[in-house]
Design an enzyme around this catalytic site. Structure first.
Site, mmCIF file in Angstrom:
data_model
loop_
_atom_site.group_PDB
_atom_site.id
_atom_site.type_symbol
_atom_site.label_atom_id
_atom_site.label_comp_id
_atom_site.label_asym_id
_atom_site.label_seq_id
_atom_site.Cartn_x
_atom_site.Cartn_y
_atom_site.Cartn_z
ATOM 1 N N GLU A 182 0.829 -1.209 0.000
ATOM 2 C CA GLU A 182 0.000 0.000 0.000
ATOM 3 C C GLU A 182 0.868 1.266 0.000
ATOM 4 O O GLU A 182 0.739 2.149 0.840
ATOM 5 C CB GLU A 182 -0.958 -0.009 1.184
ATOM 6 C CG GLU A 182 -1.988 -1.120 1.098
ATOM 7 C CD GLU A 182 -2.995 -1.141 2.221
ATOM 8 O OE1 GLU A 182 -4.107 -1.685 2.030
ATOM 9 O OE2 GLU A 182 -2.686 -0.630 3.317
ATOM 10 N N GLU A 211 -5.406 -8.236 -1.250
ATOM 11 C CA GLU A 211 -6.157 -8.011 -0.010
ATOM 12 C C GLU A 211 -7.596 -7.698 -0.373
ATOM 13 O O GLU A 211 -7.849 -6.853 -1.230
ATOM 14 C CB GLU A 211 -5.587 -6.850 0.810
ATOM 15 C CG GLU A 211 -4.243 -7.103 1.451
ATOM 16 C CD GLU A 211 -3.829 -5.991 2.403
ATOM 17 O OE1 GLU A 211 -4.722 -5.364 3.015
ATOM 18 O OE2 GLU A 211 -2.619 -5.746 2.535
#
Length: 470
Positions: free
Chosen positions: A173, A366
Site C-alpha cells: 500500500e 487483499e
C-alpha cells in the site's frame, strides 16, 4: 478462471508472526504501538514500555505455529500465500553490517513448508514494519539513506531465496504514505511542528519509489524469472451526483492511486502526478539520475488491496473511516460495523480502471470484511456474512476476467487467518477463515479453529471458482 489462477490468502509479518524479540529480531515501528480500540488510532511510543500491551509482540504467534497454519492453508487448497518478510528479522536495526542468520533461516523454513504442500509464496518486502532504529537514527523515509539500506536488504533476501520465491512485492500500500494523516506504519513518520507535511510526504514517497525501482532492477539481475510488483491501496470513489464539480472533486480524490501507479508502472511522474504534487502544496528534491532509475525500474504486475468505496462531492459530507482512506457515505451500499461500505461491483470497476490505464497483469492481494465472530457451545463458528461478502466479490472479479477481459493473476483475501488489526490493534475485528483464540486484551490459548467460511473457500478453490454457493 484460468487453471493457473492463484487462489490463496494474505497476512503480514507484524500482524501475525509475534516473537518480536526472538531469533535476534530488532524492534520495528509496529512493536512500539499500543493496542487501540474501535475507531481510535494506536498509541505510539519511542521504545517498549514495561507493563504496556503491544499487539505485535505475540500477535497470533505464527513464528511458532507456522507449520500448523500452513497445513490448514494446504487443507483449503491454497495455490499461493501472500506474506511479508520482517526487515528487522534480517537486519535488526536496518543498518547492521551483516544480516541475521537466524532470521534468514526462519523464512527458509517457512518457504520450505509452503513448497512441501505446493503453495507458492508471494512475498512483500515492506509491510508496515520498518526498523525503529532507522526512524530514530535517520528520520525514517525523510532520509535518502534509507534507499540504500532498503535495496541492500532486498538484495540479501533475493540472493537467499532466489530459488524459493518467484513473486515479490516491494512496498505494501505504497500510496498510503500520502493518504494517511499520520504515515507511521507506512514510513515511520510523525510530522514535526516545523515541517510542511506536503514536503515530507512527497520526499518520503520519492525515496520509496526510488527504492522500489532499484529493488526491481536488482531482483531481475539476480533472477530474470522473478515477477516483481507494486501494491496499491485502491480506494475507489464515485462522484456523489452528476454535478460537473463533483466529477472534478472525485478525480482529485482518486489521484493518490494513480500517482504511484504511474511512476511504478510507466516509470515517470506523469501530468496526474504533477497535479497531485500541486494539490499537496509540497515540494521534493530529485537528484541527477533519479529519472533514469524510475524509468528502468518498472514493475511486472500491479497488486492492490480493495475493501470498500465511497463518494466525493464539492459539498461537505459526513466522512466514513476505512483502512487509512476516508470518504463520503453512499446510500446504495451496506456498511460494516467498522464503517466500511460493502461494494463488490466496485471491485469490478477497480479492475477495469487499473487494467485500462496500465495494461499490466493485476493481482488482488487483499480483500475482506472485518467482523465479530461467535464461537458456539459445540465449537463451531458460523460466519455467513463473510461468505456472502466474499461470494459477491469473487463474482465481480470473475465478471471482470470473463466479460471485461481483464488479466488477473490471483486472489488473496486478507487475513486468511485471524490476526491483529493494523489500524487499531484489535483481534476481535476478524477476517480469517481460521479462528484464533485471542481477544483484544491479548488473552487466549491461540488455538486454531475452522470457521464455516473455511469449508466454503476450500470448495471455491477446488472448483476454480465455478461454484460459489454456500
Amino acid at each position: 478462471m484460468d487453471k493457473n489462477f492463484l487462489w490463496g490468502g494474505a497476512t503480514a509479518a507484524n500482524q501475525c508472526e509475534g516473537a518480536y524479540n526472538a531469533g535476534g529480531k530488532g524492534l520495528s515501528v509496529a512493536d512500539v504501538e499500543m493496542g487501540g480500540a474501535k475507531g481510535k488510532p494506536r498509541e505510539i511510543h519511542d521504545c517498549v514500555h514495561p507493563g504496556c500491551y503491544y499487539p505485535s509482540h505475540e500477535a497470533i504467534d505464527f513464528y511458532h505455529h507456522y507449520k500448523e497454519d500452513i497445513r490448514l492453508f494446504a487443507e483449503m487448497g491454497f495455490k499461493c500465500y501472500r506474506m511479508s518478510i520482517a526487515w528487522t528479522r534480517i537486519f535488526p536495526n536496518g543498518d547492521d553490517p551483516e544480516p541475521n542468520e537466524a532470521g534468514l533461516q526462519f523464512y527458509d523454513d517457512v518457504f520450505d513448508e509452503l513448497h512441501k504442500y505446493g503453495i507458492e509464496p508471494v512475498v512483500t518486502l515492506h509491510h508496515y514494519e520498518m526498523p525503529l532504529h532507522l526512524v530514530q537514527q535517520y528520520g525514517a523515509w525523510r532520509s535518502r539513506k534509507l534507499v540504500d539500506l532498503a535495496v541492500r536488504y532486498a538484495k540479501v533476501v533475493f540472493e537467499r531465496y532466489k530459488h524459493k520465491v518467484k513473486y515479490w512485492i516491494t512496498f505494501n500500500e505504497i500510496n498510503a504514505i500520502v493518504i494517511s494523516p499520520r504515515p507511521w506504519h507506512q514510513a515511520g513518520i510523525i510530522y514535526r511542528e516545523d515541517e510542511n507535511p506536503g514536503d515530507v510526504k512527497l520526499q518520503a514517497a520519492h525515496h520509496q519509489l526510488l527504492a522500489s525501482a532499484l529493488t526491481v532492477q536488482a531482483g531481475h539481475a539476480i533472477n530474470p524469472d522473478f515477477k516483481i510488483g507494486c501494491m496499491l491501496i485502491y480506494h475507489l470513489s464515485y462522484p456523489k451526483t452528476c454535478r460537473p464539480e463533483d466529477q472534478v472533486v472525485n478525480r482529485e480524490k482518486m489521484l493518490p492511486q494513480f500517482y504511484f501507479g504511474d511512476v511504478q508502472v510507466r516509470g515517470y511522474y506523469s501530468n496526474t502526478c504533477k497535479r497531485y504534487q500541486e494539490m499537496t502544496g509540497g515540494h521534493f528534491t530529485m537528484e541527477p539520475g533519479d529519472e533514469e532509475i524510475l524509468r528502468k525500474g518498472t514493475v511486472d504486475f500491479i497488486s492492490f488491496s480493495y475493501y470498500f468505496s465511497s463518494v466525493a462531492s464539492i459539498e461537505p459530507m459526513t466522512e466514513l473511516v476505512g483502512n487509512v482512506a476516508k470518504g463520503g457515505r453512499n446510500p446504495y451500499l451496506d456498511i460494516t460495523e467498522w464503517g466500511w461500505q460493502i461494494d463488490p461491483v466496485g471491485l469490478r470497476t477497480t479492475l477495469n480502471q487499473l487494467y485500462d490505464r496500465y495494461q499490466k497483469p493485476l493481482f488482488i492481494v487483499e480483500n475482506g470484511m472485518g467482523a465479530r465472530d461467535t464461537v458456539e457451545p459445540d465449537g463451531s463458528i458460523h460466519d455467513p456474512y463473510r461468505i456472502e461478502y466474499l461470494r459477491r466479490h469473487i463474482t465481480a472479479l470473475k465478471q471482470a476476467v470473463e466479460v471485461d477481459h481483464v488479466d488477473l493473476m490471483g486472489y488473496c483475501p486478507w487475513g486468511c487467518i485471524d490476526l491483529v488489526s493494523a489500524g487499531t490493534g484489535e483481534m476481535e475485528k476478524r477476517y480469517g477463515f481460521i479462528y484464533v483464540d485471542k481477544n483484544n486484551r491479548g488473552e487466549g490459548t491461540l488455538a486454531r479453529s475452522r470457521k464455516d467460511s473455511f469449508f466454503w473457500y476450500k470448495k471455491v478453490i477446488a472448483l476454480n471458482g465455478e461454484d460459489l454457493s454456500g
